[in-house]
Design a protein around this motif. Sequence first.
Motif, short mmCIF file in Angstrom:
data_model
loop_
_atom_site.label_atom_id
_atom_site.label_comp_id
_atom_site.label_asym_id
_atom_site.label_seq_id
_atom_site.Cartn_x
_atom_site.Cartn_y
_atom_site.Cartn_z
N GLY A 227 54.30 62.91 35.92
CA GLY A 227 55.73 62.94 35.70
C GLY A 227 56.49 62.56 36.95
N ASN A 228 57.81 62.51 36.83
CA ASN A 228 58.67 62.18 37.97
C ASN A 228 59.96 63.01 37.98
N GLY A 229 59.92 64.14 37.27
CA GLY A 229 61.10 64.99 37.21
C GLY A 229 62.10 64.62 36.15
N SER A 230 61.83 63.60 35.37
CA SER A 230 62.81 63.16 34.38
C SER A 230 63.06 64.22 33.30
N ARG A 231 62.11 65.11 33.10
CA ARG A 231 62.31 66.21 32.14
C ARG A 231 62.96 67.43 32.80
#
Length: 305
Positions: A227-231
């Motif tokens: 992930g990349n923090g988008s959630r």
Amino acid sequence: MSFTLFADSRLALAKDSLAGLSVGDALGGRFFVPGGRVAPWRDDLPPGPWEWSDDTEMAGSVVTVLADARQIDRDALASTFAARYDPARRYGAGAVELLELIRSGTPWPVAAASAFDGQGSLGNGAAMRVAPLGAYFADSTSRAAAEARASAEVTHAHPEGIAGAVAVAVAAALAARGRLDGSRPAAGRLLAGVAAAVDPATEVHRRVRRAADLLGRPLPQVVAALGNGSRVTAPDTVAFTLWVAATRLDDYPAAIQACVEAGGDVDTTAAIVGGVVAAYGGVGTPGGVPAEWLAAREPLPPWLP
């Protein structure tokens, strides 16, 4: 190497980490463009001042409480969060609701437990603000983990939100300890140390272990896996940021660039990474926070210690 840290040394480490966190937060935020997208990285950085967000404001409250109490007093931290928060600093809706409850007199355990229909928040907010705490407790990862848990519980009752804070704090403690030892922690060893401190029942733990398996892999593959923090959750944010910090611990500019290139919640991922990397590299040193970047960042609040 064992050592004793005095209060002024602890605070100096925490302030360096806060500088790295705030620059990452402020610069990362400059890459957001309309439509929720992230602009490509460019070496000719945007002109200052770079405005920091809630990430920096809340991290400043953590440092303030540590400077006063030399530990996390959860009641004091809740009061400081509520007193200092400015909705214009891009706080999320959930954080605004929680802090308004605390400001109006609701006890913080009640406010934190009420979030998300009683599940508590598993967001990345407790992780985004905690790196300076880890640097403060560079001499003890167990103490860093315990104090990080206490700092998280004020706003994040969910085990994942707490685990994210513990993971980042331990990473920052290990980074600062490496600085004091004069030895850069190997990426695999740093991630293993973090995994050992995090609740093994959590997704944060599982992804940190996965991050260690992804050392040497290209950034897009890491983003796809972690992930990349988008959630905006701790599981979707923390393992990725610690992979970046572990692999670029001696190169602050490269670490922030990786966050921008990954997209997602860039100001928060850059804040977490910046706080951990600056705990190791410091400010104005080779591989640390560049002095010109610090000068471009908006000044920090005058209420900081």
